[in-house]
Design a protein around this motif. Sequence first.
Motif: not given
Lengths: 80, 349
Positions: A10-12, A18-20, A24-31, A72-74
């Motif tokens: 789920a990505i806002s 959020f990985d259901p 786990h939850s993560y934050t990323t930038n616009g890119t 690579d991060g993913l």
Amino acid sequence: MEFERLKSLAISDSGFIFDPASGHSYTTNGTGVSIITALKSGANPGDIAPLIMEEYQVSPDDAERDVADFLDGLRKLMLI
Amino acid sequence: MQLTIAVSGINAIDNPGPGTGIVRALRESALAAEVDLRIIGLAYDSMEPGIYMHDIIDKSYLMPYPSAGRDSFLNRIAHIHERENLSVIISALDAELPLYIDVKDMLRERFGIRMLIPDRTMFQLRDKTRLKELAERIGIKVPEYTVCGSYGDFTAAVESIGCPCMVKGPFYEAFKAYSPAEADEHFHKIVNKWGYPVIVQSFIKGDEYNVIGCGDGKGADFGLFAMRKMTVTNLGKVWNAVSIDNKPVLEAARSMVEHLHWSGGFELETMVDAKGDIYLIEVNPRFPAWVYMAAAAGINLPERMVRLLTDRVFEKHSNYSSGKLMIRFTGEMLRDIADFEKIATVGEL
């Protein structure tokens, strides 16, 4: 590359992910949001750099590097 | 119509019992709107916070420790039943469960009190000392472990398994030991408090995913709910958690209920390592202290259990949303010393 796991995320718009399955939850930038959204909608990784180039007005080299780094991060997070 | 339910484990302390969570789940249920719900707290110590939570628990009674024996336990329940007309008892403590297993049929026949708990065979099959067998049957892994009946067994187990390892008591408490000396310290602490056996288990690095559920005793569950522990206390108790939709972990729980024909509430504790392998850590034979989280997210297992026991229609689904956050908090209340006097001297409040 497998994107099944990515598709369940789920990505806002704010970049909160959020990985259901794992909780786990993560934050990323616009890119990052743009890359994940493209992958979730079925785009091939090779097609994403031109989208980033156009959206963020960056050079082809920068766009390709950003996409490669992000993938690579993913991979490290086992999301792909 | 009044429906009186007794609940134990109302020790909402730093190592919380599930009782007050069960009571909150019942109070907020649809059942509470249908009947006049009277909740009785069964406590073992005058300072169990649930005794003083008059907003959710109508009356509390002190119980004799299970070690006092069956007769004394039954006599106390008979006394409480005479005054309260109990319909259901929800047992929420591992240590008292063997006693309830012994007297369950008698409670039903003599007093009409119903309970949904495992039988002795189920209880033993999920014992910490028999996890290997259970994990194999439900298709998940188990960390290497040794059941120790003496100090000699223990030192040999720590040497063989290596550190870090987990040192666990027969009923409660588990400590991570980074060195043999630390393991030794935990060993003595556990033996002094709980006795033998002590279990030495290899430490699995990963995330802790737990499932709460309830089995009908015929091989089916009537609701499962999974969460990941986000933060824990020094005692390893969950403080924050998030609901998850992890199909393999939920499937393991479903399989356990089917395999054991589990009856009653339970908590399946697992660790999932970086490769995604699921390890069975333990199965608690009652609702866990975070039971309210599942209820608040739509899987109200205490309510479903009471409905089943009182021949009411109940839901069986496991449809909940992932991404629901549980935030535990501390709180205080003020009561008069007369309350303490009453529970400590008369044994009821």
